[in-house]
Motif scaffolding. Structure first.
Motif, PDB file in Angstrom:
ATOM      1  N   HIS A   1     -12.585  -5.302   3.573  1.00 15.36           N
ATOM      2  CA  HIS A   1     -12.150  -3.991   3.070  1.00 15.36           C
ATOM      3  C   HIS A   1     -13.079  -3.566   1.934  1.00 15.36           C
ATOM      4  CE1 HIS A   1      -9.634  -1.524   0.210  1.00 15.36           C
ATOM      5  NE2 HIS A   1      -9.566  -0.818   1.316  1.00 15.36           N
TER       6      HIS A   1
ATOM      7  N   CYS B   1     -12.802   3.237   0.227  1.00 12.79           N
ATOM      8  CA  CYS B   1     -11.380   3.501   0.506  1.00 12.79           C
ATOM      9  C   CYS B   1     -10.865   4.694  -0.297  1.00 12.79           C
ATOM     10  CB  CYS B   1     -10.566   2.249   0.168  1.00 12.79           C
ATOM     11  SG  CYS B   1      -8.804   2.461   0.411  1.00 12.79           S
ATOM     12  N   ILE B   2     -10.162   5.610   0.385  1.00 11.98           N
ATOM     13  CA  ILE B   2      -9.612   6.793  -0.293  1.00 11.98           C
ATOM     14  C   ILE B   2      -8.099   6.646  -0.507  1.00 11.98           C
ATOM     15  CG2 ILE B   2     -11.422   8.393   0.464  1.00 11.98           C
ATOM     16  CD1 ILE B   2      -9.510   9.233   2.759  1.00 11.98           C
TER      17      ILE B   2
ATOM     18  N   CYS C   1      -5.548   6.333   1.417  1.00  8.57           N
ATOM     19  CA  CYS C   1      -4.638   7.143   2.234  1.00  8.57           C
ATOM     20  C   CYS C   1      -3.499   6.302   2.821  1.00  8.57           C
ATOM     21  CB  CYS C   1      -5.405   7.829   3.356  1.00  8.57           C
ATOM     22  SG  CYS C   1      -6.050   6.663   4.582  1.00  8.57           S
ATOM     23  N   ARG C   2      -3.698   5.012   2.899  1.00 12.09           N
ATOM     24  CA  ARG C   2      -2.707   4.017   3.351  1.00 12.09           C
ATOM     25  C   ARG C   2      -2.335   4.163   4.828  1.00 12.09           C
ATOM     26  NH1 ARG C   2       0.830   2.659  -2.036  1.00 12.09           N
ATOM     27  NH2 ARG C   2       1.748   1.147  -0.623  1.00 12.09           N
TER      28      ARG C   2
ATOM     29  N   CYS D   1      -3.844   2.713   7.174  1.00 15.26           N
ATOM     30  CA  CYS D   1      -3.964   1.364   7.752  1.00 15.26           C
ATOM     31  C   CYS D   1      -2.649   0.595   7.585  1.00 15.26           C
ATOM     32  CB  CYS D   1      -5.119   0.604   7.097  1.00 15.26           C
ATOM     33  SG  CYS D   1      -5.064   0.602   5.295  1.00 15.26           S
TER      34      CYS D   1
ATOM     35  N   PHE E   1      -0.375  -2.746  -0.168  1.00 12.38           N
ATOM     36  CA  PHE E   1      -1.170  -2.191  -1.276  1.00 12.38           C
ATOM     37  C   PHE E   1      -0.600  -2.622  -2.614  1.00 12.38           C
ATOM     38  CE2 PHE E   1      -3.157   0.075   1.978  1.00 12.38           C
ATOM     39  CZ  PHE E   1      -4.326   0.611   1.476  1.00 12.38           C
TER      40      PHE E   1
ATOM     41  N   CYS F   1      -9.045   4.210  10.188  1.00 10.11           N
ATOM     42  CA  CYS F   1      -9.615   4.432   8.856  1.00 10.11           C
ATOM     43  C   CYS F   1     -10.771   5.433   8.920  1.00 10.11           C
ATOM     44  CB  CYS F   1     -10.096   3.117   8.248  1.00 10.11           C
ATOM     45  SG  CYS F   1     -10.839   3.374   6.628  1.00 10.11           S
TER      46      CYS F   1
ATOM     47  N   ILE G   1     -12.806  -0.272   6.593  1.00 11.78           N
ATOM     48  CA  ILE G   1     -12.363  -1.531   7.195  1.00 11.78           C
ATOM     49  C   ILE G   1     -13.322  -1.944   8.306  1.00 11.78           C
ATOM     50  CG2 ILE G   1     -10.563  -2.578   8.652  1.00 11.78           C
ATOM     51  CD1 ILE G   1      -8.493  -1.048   7.053  1.00 11.78           C
TER      52      ILE G   1
HETATM   53  S1  SF4 Z   1      -7.067   3.660   6.142  1.00 12.23           S
HETATM   54 FE1  SF4 Z   1      -6.702   2.061   4.611  1.00 12.23          FE
HETATM   55  S2  SF4 Z   1      -8.745   1.245   4.123  1.00 12.23           S
HETATM   56 FE2  SF4 Z   1      -9.052   3.193   5.182  1.00 12.23          FE
HETATM   57  S3  SF4 Z   1      -9.279   4.703   3.520  1.00 12.23           S
HETATM   58 FE3  SF4 Z   1      -7.108   4.687   4.140  1.00 12.23          FE
HETATM   59  S4  SF4 Z   1      -6.165   3.191   2.749  1.00 12.23           S
HETATM   60 FE4  SF4 Z   1      -8.360   2.861   2.639  1.00 12.23          FE
END
Ligand code: SF4
Ligand code: SF4
Length: 294
Positions: A48, A53-54, A56-57, A59, A70, A89, A94
């Motif tokens: 990772h 990583c932004i 956004c969660r 994943c 997280f 993602c 990832i």
């Molecule tokens: S999908 Fe997960 S790893 Fe990818 S940017 Fe969003 S939080 Fe980050």
């Protein structure tokens, strides 16, 4: 089938000529300076990249097994390797180390650069991790590469039984074999390596095919930087002709971070190659070629 971490084409530091280096998954050691810690586990490993990583969660939401939580944490024992997290993602934060390949497909992939091998006297190098860890698949790969007429080098820790060495030996042209330390307790404490096993393999190769062996020593701060002469003397005593001293570097640091692990050498700078040059003359005076770098 064999678990592969990476395939690197046009490699020039992993044996003679131009080569393709295959990094296999699985290792029996755990050296804290390792540049490829993602290869230790035979199973796939999630990397990772926090800088991409932004948050956004997506994943975390899509994971069917709650393997991601997280602040970003990945639990390998919960992961079923569906790769939905990687696909969803958008930031490409990832990635995975590890894919299963058929032996025949892997050998065919390597043979794509046959012309380069022929012109440069190169071939294939099987690395890791420790390639002997997936032993049955590794042996099948060795046989496939030899059947294709390839020059085969193996980058190895030497940390495996002699029974395995005897089975693999007919299919290996060159061993790039590590000698990390000559103190059994220190080697075991820091890397998990078994010096008796490693030295038994060195002794066997010395007796039967010393010309196949290049001894490699990663020179590591506060671990073995004072042992270079001892390793050169040891290699000379076993009639090996070449020692490569590999200066400590930090190129694998980001992988430790991407696996949410601390890098033990966080504050250490890359080792200056010049500082190892006196060992070239030390070897010359004793009739053994010492090279800085691979
Ligand atoms: S999908 Fe997960 S790893 Fe990818 S940017 Fe969003 S939080 Fe980050
Ligand atoms: S590969 Fe699948 S199971 Fe594993 S962490 Fe990603 S989404 Fe979850």
């Amino acid at each position: 089938m064999i678990q592969v971490s990476n395939i690197e084409r046009f490699a020039t530091h992993d044996g003679p000529g131009i080569r393709t280096t295959i990094f296999l998954k699985g290792c029996t050691l755990h050296c804290p300076w390792c540049a490829n810690p993602e290869t230790w586990s035979i199973q796939p490993v999630l990397l990772h990249d926090a800088s991409k990583c932004i948050q956004c969660r997506r994943c975390e939401t899509i994971c069917p097994n709650h393997a991601i939580t997280f602040p970003f944490t990945w639990k390998q024992d919960l992961c079923s390797d569906c790769r939905k997290c990687e696909d969803i993602c958008l930031a490409e934060a990832i990635s995975f180390s590890g894919r299963k390949m058929e032996i025949a497909d892997l050998a065919a992939e390597v043979c794509k650069d046959w012309d380069y091998y022929e012109q440069s006297h190169g071939g294939v190098t099987i690395s890791g991790g420790e390639p002997f860890t997936q032993f049955e698949a590794f042996l099948a790969l060795l046989k496939a590469c030899k059947a294709a007429g390839l020059h085969v080098a193996v980058e190895t820790t030497g940390n495996f039984t002699q029974e395995k060495l005897l089975q693999a030996l007919p299919y290996i042209d060159c061993f790039l074999m590590d000698c990390k330390h000559l103190d059994a307790d220190k080697l075991a404490a820091v890397t998990g390596g078994n010096l008796a096993l490693i030295q038994a393999n060195f002794a066997y190769l010395s007796k039967h095919c010393p010309d196949k062996v290049i001894v490699r020593m990663p020179v590591i701060p506060r671990f073995n930087e004072d042992c270079c002469k001892d390793v050169i003397d040891y290699a000379k005593s076993l009639h090996f002709k070449e020692v490569h001293l590999l200066p400590f570097h930090t190129m694998g640091k980001s992988k430790w971070h991407q696996m949410q692990k601390d890098f033990h050498y966080e504050k250490d700078a890359m080792m200056d190659k010049e500082s190892l040059l006196p060992y070239v003359d030390y070897g010359k005076a004793r009739g053994i070629h010492v090279q800085i770098g691979g």
